[in-house]
Motif scaffolding. Structure first.
Motif, PDB file in Angstrom:
ATOM      1  N   ALA A 194       0.872  -0.949  -0.120  1.00  0.00           N
ATOM      2  CA  ALA A 194       0.036  -0.044   0.046  1.00  0.00           C
ATOM      3  C   ALA A 194       0.954   1.237  -0.168  1.00  0.00           C
ATOM      4  O   ALA A 194       0.667   2.386  -0.682  1.00  0.00           O
ATOM      5  N   ILE A 195       1.999   1.066   0.800  1.00  0.00           N
ATOM      6  CA  ILE A 195       2.828   2.521   0.919  1.00  0.00           C
ATOM      7  C   ILE A 195       3.673   2.472  -0.370  1.00  0.00           C
ATOM      8  O   ILE A 195       3.613   3.589  -0.939  1.00  0.00           O
ATOM      9  N   ILE A 196       3.848   1.453  -1.170  1.00  0.00           N
ATOM     10  CA  ILE A 196       4.606   1.755  -2.229  1.00  0.00           C
ATOM     11  C   ILE A 196       3.835   2.045  -3.236  1.00  0.00           C
ATOM     12  O   ILE A 196       4.329   2.808  -4.464  1.00  0.00           O
ATOM     13  N   CYS A 197       2.486   1.617  -3.329  1.00  0.00           N
ATOM     14  CA  CYS A 197       1.622   2.057  -4.376  1.00  0.00           C
ATOM     15  C   CYS A 197       1.434   3.488  -4.724  1.00  0.00           C
ATOM     16  O   CYS A 197       1.151   4.054  -5.361  1.00  0.00           O
ATOM     17  N   SER A 198       1.238   4.037  -3.168  1.00  0.00           N
ATOM     18  CA  SER A 198       1.255   5.457  -3.157  1.00  0.00           C
ATOM     19  C   SER A 198       2.368   6.468  -3.473  1.00  0.00           C
ATOM     20  O   SER A 198       2.326   7.518  -4.008  1.00  0.00           O
ATOM     21  N   GLN A 199       3.590   5.713  -3.177  1.00  0.00           N
ATOM     22  CA  GLN A 199       4.908   6.469  -3.504  1.00  0.00           C
ATOM     23  C   GLN A 199       5.469   6.011  -4.905  1.00  0.00           C
ATOM     24  O   GLN A 199       5.926   6.971  -5.539  1.00  0.00           O
ATOM     25  N   TRP A 200       5.457   5.025  -5.184  1.00  0.00           N
ATOM     26  CA  TRP A 200       6.319   4.519  -6.414  1.00  0.00           C
ATOM     27  C   TRP A 200       4.998   3.632  -7.085  1.00  0.00           C
ATOM     28  O   TRP A 200       5.483   2.444  -7.215  1.00  0.00           O
ATOM     29  N   PRO A 201       4.077   4.095  -7.856  1.00  0.00           N
ATOM     30  CA  PRO A 201       3.014   3.125  -8.433  1.00  0.00           C
ATOM     31  C   PRO A 201       3.847   2.132  -9.642  1.00  0.00           C
ATOM     32  O   PRO A 201       3.226   0.957  -9.594  1.00  0.00           O
ATOM     33  N   ASP A 202       4.713   2.818 -10.336  1.00  0.00           N
ATOM     34  CA  ASP A 202       5.382   1.709 -11.429  1.00  0.00           C
ATOM     35  C   ASP A 202       6.026   0.628 -10.590  1.00  0.00           C
ATOM     36  O   ASP A 202       5.693  -0.486 -11.293  1.00  0.00           O
ATOM     37  N   ILE A 203       6.629   0.969  -9.855  1.00  0.00           N
ATOM     38  CA  ILE A 203       7.516  -0.282  -8.897  1.00  0.00           C
ATOM     39  C   ILE A 203       6.125  -1.313  -8.322  1.00  0.00           C
ATOM     40  O   ILE A 203       6.348  -2.422  -8.518  1.00  0.00           O
ATOM     41  N   ALA A 204       5.347  -0.408  -7.943  1.00  0.00           N
ATOM     42  CA  ALA A 204       4.159  -1.368  -7.440  1.00  0.00           C
ATOM     43  C   ALA A 204       3.723  -2.388  -8.292  1.00  0.00           C
ATOM     44  O   ALA A 204       3.289  -3.473  -7.895  1.00  0.00           O
ATOM     45  N   GLN A 205       3.197  -1.868  -9.534  1.00  0.00           N
ATOM     46  CA  GLN A 205       2.882  -2.795 -10.718  1.00  0.00           C
ATOM     47  C   GLN A 205       3.540  -3.949 -10.887  1.00  0.00           C
ATOM     48  O   GLN A 205       3.170  -4.890 -10.980  1.00  0.00           O
ATOM     49  N   LYS A 206       5.041  -3.614 -10.978  1.00  0.00           N
ATOM     50  CA  LYS A 206       6.109  -4.508 -11.220  1.00  0.00           C
ATOM     51  C   LYS A 206       5.981  -5.797 -10.097  1.00  0.00           C
ATOM     52  O   LYS A 206       6.219  -6.746 -10.275  1.00  0.00           O
ATOM     53  N   LEU A 207       5.618  -5.121  -8.781  1.00  0.00           N
ATOM     54  CA  LEU A 207       5.873  -5.999  -7.863  1.00  0.00           C
ATOM     55  C   LEU A 207       4.741  -6.994  -7.891  1.00  0.00           C
ATOM     56  O   LEU A 207       4.766  -8.138  -7.393  1.00  0.00           O
ATOM     57  N   LYS A 208       3.588  -6.424  -8.123  1.00  0.00           N
ATOM     58  CA  LYS A 208       2.462  -7.271  -8.251  1.00  0.00           C
ATOM     59  C   LYS A 208       2.606  -8.459  -9.303  1.00  0.00           C
ATOM     60  O   LYS A 208       1.990  -9.566  -9.330  1.00  0.00           O
ATOM     61  N   ARG A 209       3.258  -8.003 -10.457  1.00  0.00           N
ATOM     62  CA  ARG A 209       3.438  -8.956 -11.560  1.00  0.00           C
ATOM     63  C   ARG A 209       4.544 -10.158 -10.971  1.00  0.00           C
ATOM     64  O   ARG A 209       4.515 -11.120 -11.699  1.00  0.00           O
ATOM     65  N   SER A 210       5.205  -9.586 -10.199  1.00  0.00           N
ATOM     66  CA  SER A 210       6.509 -10.545  -9.967  1.00  0.00           C
ATOM     67  C   SER A 210       6.045 -11.808  -8.927  1.00  0.00           C
ATOM     68  O   SER A 210       5.016 -11.666  -8.294  1.00  0.00           O
ATOM     69  N   HIS A 211       6.853 -12.712  -9.043  1.00  0.00           N
ATOM     70  CA  HIS A 211       6.379 -13.964  -8.144  1.00  0.00           C
ATOM     71  C   HIS A 211       7.540 -14.491  -7.560  1.00  0.00           C
ATOM     72  O   HIS A 211       8.687 -14.399  -8.164  1.00  0.00           O
ATOM     73  N   PHE A 212       7.495 -15.411  -6.270  1.00  0.00           N
ATOM     74  CA  PHE A 212       8.690 -16.181  -6.169  1.00  0.00           C
ATOM     75  C   PHE A 212       7.784 -17.408  -5.813  1.00  0.00           C
ATOM     76  O   PHE A 212       6.519 -17.890  -5.173  1.00  0.00           O
ATOM     77  N   ASP A 213       8.608 -18.418  -5.649  1.00  0.00           N
ATOM     78  CA  ASP A 213       8.314 -20.059  -5.505  1.00  0.00           C
ATOM     79  C   ASP A 213       8.533 -20.255  -4.024  1.00  0.00           C
ATOM     80  O   ASP A 213       9.506 -19.882  -3.631  1.00  0.00           O
ATOM     81  N   LEU A 214       7.651 -20.785  -3.268  1.00  0.00           N
ATOM     82  CA  LEU A 214       7.800 -21.134  -2.011  1.00  0.00           C
ATOM     83  C   LEU A 214       9.117 -21.970  -1.474  1.00  0.00           C
ATOM     84  O   LEU A 214       9.959 -22.018  -0.438  1.00  0.00           O
ATOM     85  N   SER A 215       9.662 -22.705  -2.557  1.00  0.00           N
ATOM     86  CA  SER A 215      10.815 -23.570  -2.451  1.00  0.00           C
ATOM     87  C   SER A 215      11.946 -22.594  -2.665  1.00  0.00           C
ATOM     88  O   SER A 215      13.119 -23.157  -2.024  1.00  0.00           O
ATOM     89  N   GLN A 216      11.958 -21.540  -2.958  1.00  0.00           N
ATOM     90  CA  GLN A 216      12.715 -20.593  -2.919  1.00  0.00           C
ATOM     91  C   GLN A 216      13.229 -19.905  -1.698  1.00  0.00           C
ATOM     92  O   GLN A 216      14.224 -19.282  -1.410  1.00  0.00           O
ATOM     93  N   ILE A 217      12.131 -19.955  -0.453  1.00  0.00           N
ATOM     94  CA  ILE A 217      12.330 -19.212   0.631  1.00  0.00           C
ATOM     95  C   ILE A 217      12.350 -20.139   1.942  1.00  0.00           C
ATOM     96  O   ILE A 217      11.860 -21.311   1.828  1.00  0.00           O
ATOM     97  N   GLU A 218      13.288 -19.773   2.735  1.00  0.00           N
ATOM     98  CA  GLU A 218      13.365 -20.351   4.114  1.00  0.00           C
ATOM     99  C   GLU A 218      13.484 -19.459   5.080  1.00  0.00           C
ATOM    100  O   GLU A 218      14.254 -18.313   4.828  1.00  0.00           O
ATOM    101  N   LEU A 219      12.537 -19.203   6.053  1.00  0.00           N
ATOM    102  CA  LEU A 219      12.960 -18.482   7.148  1.00  0.00           C
ATOM    103  C   LEU A 219      13.804 -19.518   8.291  1.00  0.00           C
ATOM    104  O   LEU A 219      13.631 -20.270   8.652  1.00  0.00           O
TER     105      LEU A 219
END
Length: 167
Positions: free
Chosen positions: A9-34
């Motif tokens: 929400a913050i990125i959408c208000s400040q940097w809408p172009d980056i927000a759109q690209k973030l929405k289209r990006s993805h990661f696979d849960l197999s890439q992530i470990e906490l």
């Protein structure tokens, strides 16, 4: 533990172009470990993004490379937000450019970690590495982010590596 909507929400208000690209990006849960030792950290594609023992001390060590009275600085990489938050404690800092090397990694970090405080700071300017043509000084480069940069960010990553080698 999903911070993505609030962070976005913050990125959408400040940097809408980056927000759109973030929405289209993805990661696979197999890439992530906490991982959690003393603190929670993120491992992305088998590379740990920040310390799991003392992230603030790690951030302080990284920002100690910057001139103390500099009114501006650039962070190459987003990490977990601790470096940005720690650097923004400097009252003399008037502008902090944060450069994203990997949208999928940034999206994962935005999902699992609260970035609202630094994203909301009016001194922040968020950029994509692929849109940069030169290295801005003074700067900090987050090592894991250089390793995980995408092909579209390679040109600025390579220039950054050369600049680091020459220091």
């Amino acid at each position: 533990m999903d911070f993505f909507i609030d962070n976005l929400a913050i990125i959408c208000s400040q940097w809408p172009d980056i927000a759109q690209k973030l929405k289209r990006s993805h990661f696979d849960l197999s890439q992530i470990e906490l991982v959690k030792d003393k603190e929670l950290s993120l491992v992305f594609d088998k590379i740990q993004i920040a310390s799991s023992y003392n992230q603030v001390e790690e951030a302080r060590l990284q920002i100690s490379q910057l001139p103390i009275n500099s009114p501006k600085a650039t962070i190459y990489g987003t990490g977990l937000g601790v470096v940005q938050y720690t650097l923004l404690e400097r009252s003399q800092l008037k502008r902090l450019d944060v450069v994203i090397f990997n949208l999928s990694l940034f999206k994962a970090s935005l999902t699992y970690f609260d970035h609202k405080k630094w994203l909301s700071d009016p001194r922040i300017n968020l950029n994509l590495a692929q849109d940069k043509s030169k290295i801005e000084k003074p700067f900090i480069a987050l090592p894991a982010e250089l390793e995980l940069s995408t092909d579209s960010s390679a040109h600025i990553r390579d220039r950054l590596c050369l600049a680091l080698d020459n220091n």
